[in-house]
Each structure stands twice: as structure tokens, then as C-alpha cells.
Design a protein around this motif. Sequence first.
Motif, PDB file in Angstrom:
ATOM      1  N   ARG A 196      -0.560  10.041  -9.063  1.00 21.94           N
ATOM      2  CA  ARG A 196       0.478   9.505  -9.951  1.00 21.94           C
ATOM      3  C   ARG A 196       0.297   8.011 -10.199  1.00 21.94           C
ATOM      4  O   ARG A 196       1.173   7.358 -10.747  1.00 21.94           O
ATOM      5  N   THR A 197      -0.858   7.477  -9.769  1.00 18.49           N
ATOM      6  CA  THR A 197      -1.091   6.036  -9.859  1.00 18.49           C
ATOM      7  C   THR A 197      -2.220   5.728 -10.829  1.00 18.49           C
ATOM      8  O   THR A 197      -3.220   6.438 -10.864  1.00 18.49           O
ATOM      9  N   ILE A 198      -2.019   4.670 -11.619  1.00 16.66           N
ATOM     10  CA  ILE A 198      -3.083   4.180 -12.500  1.00 16.66           C
ATOM     11  C   ILE A 198      -3.422   2.747 -12.099  1.00 16.66           C
ATOM     12  O   ILE A 198      -2.621   2.061 -11.473  1.00 16.66           O
ATOM     13  N   VAL A 199      -4.639   2.344 -12.461  1.00 16.30           N
ATOM     14  CA  VAL A 199      -5.112   0.991 -12.192  1.00 16.30           C
ATOM     15  C   VAL A 199      -5.110   0.244 -13.518  1.00 16.30           C
ATOM     16  O   VAL A 199      -5.639   0.738 -14.515  1.00 16.30           O
ATOM     17  N   ILE A 200      -4.508  -0.932 -13.528  1.00 18.05           N
ATOM     18  CA  ILE A 200      -4.460  -1.749 -14.730  1.00 18.05           C
ATOM     19  C   ILE A 200      -5.327  -2.975 -14.496  1.00 18.05           C
ATOM     20  O   ILE A 200      -5.123  -3.703 -13.526  1.00 18.05           O
ATOM     21  N   ALA A 201      -6.303  -3.204 -15.384  1.00 20.47           N
ATOM     22  CA  ALA A 201      -7.117  -4.421 -15.326  1.00 20.47           C
ATOM     23  C   ALA A 201      -6.831  -5.241 -16.576  1.00 20.47           C
ATOM     24  O   ALA A 201      -6.433  -4.700 -17.607  1.00 20.47           O
ATOM     25  N   GLY A 202      -7.031  -6.537 -16.461  1.00 18.80           N
ATOM     26  CA  GLY A 202      -6.792  -7.417 -17.597  1.00 18.80           C
ATOM     27  C   GLY A 202      -5.408  -8.039 -17.609  1.00 18.80           C
ATOM     28  O   GLY A 202      -4.998  -8.630 -18.608  1.00 18.80           O
ATOM     29  N   VAL A 203      -4.687  -7.914 -16.494  1.00 19.70           N
ATOM     30  CA  VAL A 203      -3.361  -8.536 -16.405  1.00 19.70           C
ATOM     31  C   VAL A 203      -3.574 -10.048 -16.405  1.00 19.70           C
ATOM     32  O   VAL A 203      -4.358 -10.563 -15.609  1.00 19.70           O
ATOM     33  N   PRO A 204      -2.901 -10.770 -17.303  1.00 20.20           N
ATOM     34  CA  PRO A 204      -3.100 -12.222 -17.343  1.00 20.20           C
ATOM     35  C   PRO A 204      -2.561 -12.883 -16.076  1.00 20.20           C
ATOM     36  O   PRO A 204      -1.365 -12.833 -15.805  1.00 20.20           O
TER      37      PRO A 204
END
Length: 104
Positions: free
Chosen positions: A7-15
Motif C-alpha cells: 500500500r506504499t509508494i515511493v515519491i522522488a523529486g520532492v523539492p
Amino acid sequence: QAARSTRTIVIAGVPAGLLQDDVMADILTIHFQMSRNNGGDVEEVTYPTRNKGVAYITFEDQGVVESVLKKDQHLLQDKRLPRRYPLTVTRCNVSSSPSPLIIL
């Protein structure tokens, strides 16, 4: 209830460094709860993490992960941000061990 890692996603590119961490976590929560972003109920946002510009979002429902991943592009926008930021969204592929996602 599905295993947490599914149920988890990884987010890249967070400022990083623009806003306080808790404010950025709120902005991420709002983004991934919006139906226009194919989102749904967010259980938890893990930010900051050991990796700069990376966050983990855990949804209450595994089905939301699939719909979020289907969206072509996620642009993070908020009145507190100077511009829109493209995010890279990927599935959280934790090994099949039963331990929960651990972020140090």
C-alpha cells in the motif's frame, strides 16, 4: 488489510529545503488524496527520509496505489511552492520479508 508495503509508494523529486518538513508532508498528503491525481485516503506520509527529495506515502487501500501509478504525470503544486514540481512515483518494492517498512 493488505500488507503495508503493498500500500506504499515511493515519491522522488520532492523539492527539498523550500519549506518545513511537516509542511511538505502536508502538501504531499493533499496531492495524493485528490481524485484528480487518482489519489485516495492516505494513511501515512514519511518525509523526510534518508534520501534527499524522497518520501513514502502509505494509502489505506491498495487499489489507490494502482490508480496513482497509472497517472501519467504527477505535478506537485501548492500556493506555498514557487512553481510546479514533477514527481516520480514508483511502487515500493520491499523484499518479501514480513518486517514493516523501516526508515532510519
